[in-house]
Design a protein around this motif. Structure first.
Motif, PDB file in Angstrom:
ATOM      1  N   THR A   1      35.817  34.958  42.363  1.00  0.00           N
ATOM      2  CA  THR A   1      34.437  35.210  42.182  1.00  0.00           C
ATOM      3  C   THR A   1      34.026  36.217  41.268  1.00  0.00           C
ATOM      4  O   THR A   1      34.785  37.006  40.853  1.00  0.00           O
ATOM      5  N   LEU A   2      32.917  36.077  40.437  1.00  0.00           N
ATOM      6  CA  LEU A   2      32.600  36.964  39.332  1.00  0.00           C
ATOM      7  C   LEU A   2      31.879  38.188  40.090  1.00  0.00           C
ATOM      8  O   LEU A   2      30.809  37.809  40.689  1.00  0.00           O
ATOM      9  N   ASP A   3      32.323  39.316  40.045  1.00  0.00           N
ATOM     10  CA  ASP A   3      31.424  40.498  40.576  1.00  0.00           C
ATOM     11  C   ASP A   3      30.600  41.225  39.699  1.00  0.00           C
ATOM     12  O   ASP A   3      30.208  42.482  40.178  1.00  0.00           O
ATOM     13  N   HIS A   4      30.275  40.574  38.749  1.00  0.00           N
ATOM     14  CA  HIS A   4      28.900  41.463  38.058  1.00  0.00           C
ATOM     15  C   HIS A   4      27.925  40.235  37.139  1.00  0.00           C
ATOM     16  O   HIS A   4      28.269  39.121  37.391  1.00  0.00           O
ATOM     17  N   THR A   5      26.946  40.855  36.829  1.00  0.00           N
ATOM     18  CA  THR A   5      26.109  39.787  35.955  1.00  0.00           C
ATOM     19  C   THR A   5      26.103  40.057  34.406  1.00  0.00           C
ATOM     20  O   THR A   5      25.073  39.515  33.849  1.00  0.00           O
ATOM     21  N   ASN A   6      27.121  40.791  33.827  1.00  0.00           N
ATOM     22  CA  ASN A   6      27.089  41.056  32.672  1.00  0.00           C
ATOM     23  C   ASN A   6      27.798  39.847  32.082  1.00  0.00           C
ATOM     24  O   ASN A   6      28.342  38.810  32.553  1.00  0.00           O
ATOM     25  N   GLU A   7      28.032  39.897  30.866  1.00  0.00           N
ATOM     26  CA  GLU A   7      28.530  38.605  30.034  1.00  0.00           C
ATOM     27  C   GLU A   7      30.016  38.459  30.293  1.00  0.00           C
ATOM     28  O   GLU A   7      30.934  39.637  30.393  1.00  0.00           O
ATOM     29  N   PRO A   8      30.403  37.404  30.908  1.00  0.00           N
ATOM     30  CA  PRO A   8      31.836  37.111  31.459  1.00  0.00           C
ATOM     31  C   PRO A   8      32.843  37.582  30.474  1.00  0.00           C
ATOM     32  O   PRO A   8      32.629  37.118  29.155  1.00  0.00           O
ATOM     33  N   THR A   9      34.031  37.693  30.719  1.00  0.00           N
ATOM     34  CA  THR A   9      35.029  37.843  29.506  1.00  0.00           C
ATOM     35  C   THR A   9      36.385  37.251  30.550  1.00  0.00           C
ATOM     36  O   THR A   9      36.396  37.119  31.623  1.00  0.00           O
ATOM     37  N   THR A  10      37.592  37.498  29.822  1.00  0.00           N
ATOM     38  CA  THR A  10      38.730  36.692  30.368  1.00  0.00           C
ATOM     39  C   THR A  10      39.383  38.017  31.630  1.00  0.00           C
ATOM     40  O   THR A  10      40.071  37.570  32.294  1.00  0.00           O
ATOM     41  N   GLU A  11      38.767  38.990  31.375  1.00  0.00           N
ATOM     42  CA  GLU A  11      38.948  40.267  32.499  1.00  0.00           C
ATOM     43  C   GLU A  11      38.603  39.719  33.870  1.00  0.00           C
ATOM     44  O   GLU A  11      39.355  40.197  34.732  1.00  0.00           O
ATOM     45  N   ASP A  12      37.632  38.668  33.908  1.00  0.00           N
ATOM     46  CA  ASP A  12      37.074  38.179  35.154  1.00  0.00           C
ATOM     47  C   ASP A  12      38.284  37.427  35.804  1.00  0.00           C
ATOM     48  O   ASP A  12      38.004  37.129  37.030  1.00  0.00           O
ATOM     49  N   VAL A  13      39.385  36.813  35.047  1.00  0.00           N
ATOM     50  CA  VAL A  13      40.357  36.047  35.729  1.00  0.00           C
ATOM     51  C   VAL A  13      41.453  36.828  35.554  1.00  0.00           C
ATOM     52  O   VAL A  13      42.637  36.342  36.208  1.00  0.00           O
ATOM     53  N   LEU A  14      41.770  37.762  34.816  1.00  0.00           N
ATOM     54  CA  LEU A  14      43.034  38.780  34.803  1.00  0.00           C
ATOM     55  C   LEU A  14      43.060  39.593  35.934  1.00  0.00           C
ATOM     56  O   LEU A  14      43.075  40.608  35.877  1.00  0.00           O
ATOM     57  N   LYS A  15      42.987  38.865  37.138  1.00  0.00           N
ATOM     58  CA  LYS A  15      43.233  39.836  38.457  1.00  0.00           C
ATOM     59  C   LYS A  15      44.151  39.341  39.373  1.00  0.00           C
ATOM     60  O   LYS A  15      44.496  38.133  39.161  1.00  0.00           O
ATOM     61  N   PRO A  16      44.747  40.252  40.345  1.00  0.00           N
ATOM     62  CA  PRO A  16      45.633  39.699  41.157  1.00  0.00           C
ATOM     63  C   PRO A  16      45.327  38.462  41.977  1.00  0.00           C
ATOM     64  O   PRO A  16      44.045  38.449  42.217  1.00  0.00           O
ATOM     65  N   GLY A  17      46.406  37.634  42.321  1.00  0.00           N
ATOM     66  CA  GLY A  17      46.020  36.370  43.078  1.00  0.00           C
ATOM     67  C   GLY A  17      45.416  36.774  44.401  1.00  0.00           C
ATOM     68  O   GLY A  17      44.645  35.917  45.182  1.00  0.00           O
ATOM     69  N   ASN A  18      45.706  37.921  45.147  1.00  0.00           N
ATOM     70  CA  ASN A  18      45.079  38.319  46.328  1.00  0.00           C
ATOM     71  C   ASN A  18      43.719  38.446  46.102  1.00  0.00           C
ATOM     72  O   ASN A  18      42.792  38.642  47.305  1.00  0.00           O
ATOM     73  N   GLU A  19      43.009  38.511  45.167  1.00  0.00           N
ATOM     74  CA  GLU A  19      41.630  38.543  44.955  1.00  0.00           C
ATOM     75  C   GLU A  19      40.740  37.054  44.692  1.00  0.00           C
ATOM     76  O   GLU A  19      39.895  36.883  44.704  1.00  0.00           O
ATOM     77  N   MET A  20      41.754  35.991  44.804  1.00  0.00           N
ATOM     78  CA  MET A  20      41.378  34.787  44.804  1.00  0.00           C
ATOM     79  C   MET A  20      40.461  34.510  46.202  1.00  0.00           C
ATOM     80  O   MET A  20      40.898  34.921  47.219  1.00  0.00           O
TER      81      MET A  20
END
Ligand code: AFP
Length: 337
Positions: A143-162
């Motif tokens: 999930t996108l946890d903000h309303t700012n411009e999306p970036t690749t940081e939004d998917v460079l997250k650990p798998g446990n956050e899927m």
């Protein structure tokens, strides 16, 4: 007449009905996930139909392009990617897409954005297309946890956050296996209805299995713990029977068998590929998520796979996943190395 069996046959739990039921447990839910999933399901049905017709439609063959992993792209890869990207964008529920076939992430235009980010491999195991062996689509959802411009940081997250992960296998039957974090459920496509029907509720992987699955042709380049583990599979010294080897070379098929029958799937690091072959975001994470949800484990050789934090969207990692006890054994060998 067996009325219970008949009721079962006539009361069909489609994947949409299943997800709507799940959704009703969350009164604040507005149906966004159900809509997103229906677009993923559409992509899977399209690819299933294209895979079935591939020989007829002369879809088999090179598209004349090389993807960013340096692999030759097949026509079906290109087609599947186009279908999934368009389906996900048009769902109006996504903001960032990462596909194995695209070097860069896709950022959805503002008017079509939604609260999810999807990472996927539209057609995994493409070297198996030409011989008609099982291939599949793999996906993971954040999930996108903000309303700012999306970036690749939004998917460079650990798998446990899927929040969800799954795969669709185009095999002797077409099967979609899904977890939204409350167990793993399998749905089989009924071609006459065009619907995925719940056929494998609450899949649990056996605690220990008797199959190992690895490309043993890479053995001369493996590290010590992997070599010792595979040796143990073949020549157990504790009186247990030797394990059988099964390897399709399509991750979806090898993981699907592992999930249903138990055992272990390995794609370790080796001297030639120190990070292994499989991609973290759209191969390692979704499959690890499913394995854990089914009661198994997924390990990288250093840590729990879902705790990895990727730095690049196409990053790779070694992976050992499957039955709880089998993965415990490989963990012990790495711990003592
Ligand atoms: P292809 O898509 O190039 O066939 O690769 C498939 C895959 O990414 C994964 O599905 C398999 O588990 C793995 O690679 C097989 O790799 P090896 O051919 O090196 O065993």
């Amino acid at each position: 007449m067996d009325h219970a069996a008949d009721a079962h046959r006539t009361d069909l739990m489609t994947i949409t009905r299943f997800v709507l039921n799940e959704q009703s447990k969350y009164p604040e839910s507005r149906g966004d996930f159900t809509i997103l999933l229906s677009h993923i399901v559409l992509g899977c049905k399209f690819v299933c139909s294209a895979v079935n017709k591939a020989g007829l439609a002369k879809l088999i063959g090179l598209a004349g392009e090389t993807n960013i992993q340096g692999e030759e792209q097949k026509k079906l890869d290109v087609l599947s990617n186009d279908v999934f990207v368009k389906a996900l964008v048009s769902s109006g529920r996504t903001s960032v897409l990462v596909s194995e076939e695209d070097e860069e992430a896709t950022f959805v235009e503002p008017s079509k954005r939604g609260k999810y980010c999807v990472v996927f491999d539209p057609l995994d195991g493409s070297s198996n297309i030409d011989c008609g062996v099982s291939i599949g689509t793999i996906f993971g959802i954040y999930t996108l946890d903000h309303t700012n411009e999306p970036t690749t940081e939004d998917v460079l997250k650990p798998g446990n956050e899927m929040v969800a992960a799954g795969y669709c296998m185009y095999g002797s039957s077409c099967m979609l296996v899904l977890s939204t974090g409350t167990g793993v459920h399998g749905f089989t496509l009924d071609p006459s209805l065009g619907e995925f029907i719940l056929t494998h509720p609450d899949i649990k992987i056996p605690k220990k299995g008797n199959i190992y699955s690895v490309n043993e042709g890479n053995a001369q380049n493996w590290d010590g713990p992997t070599t010792k583990y595979v040796e143990k599979c073949k020549f157990p010294k504790d009186g247990s029977p030797a394990k059988s080897l099964r390897y399709v070379g399509s991750m979806v098929a090898d993981v699907h068998r592992t999930l249903l029958y138990g055992g272990i799937f390995l794609y370790p690091a080796d001297k030639k590929s120190p990070n292994g072959k499989l991609r973290v975001l759209y191969e390692v994470f979704p499959m690890s998520f499913l394995m854990e949800q089914a009661g198994g484990q997924a390990f990288t050789g250093q840590k729990r796979a879902l705790d990895l934090v990727p730095e690049k969207i196409h990053e790779r990692s070694p992976i050992f996943l499957g039955s709880y006890d089998d993965v415990e054994e490989i963990k012990a060998l790495y711990a003592e190395a």
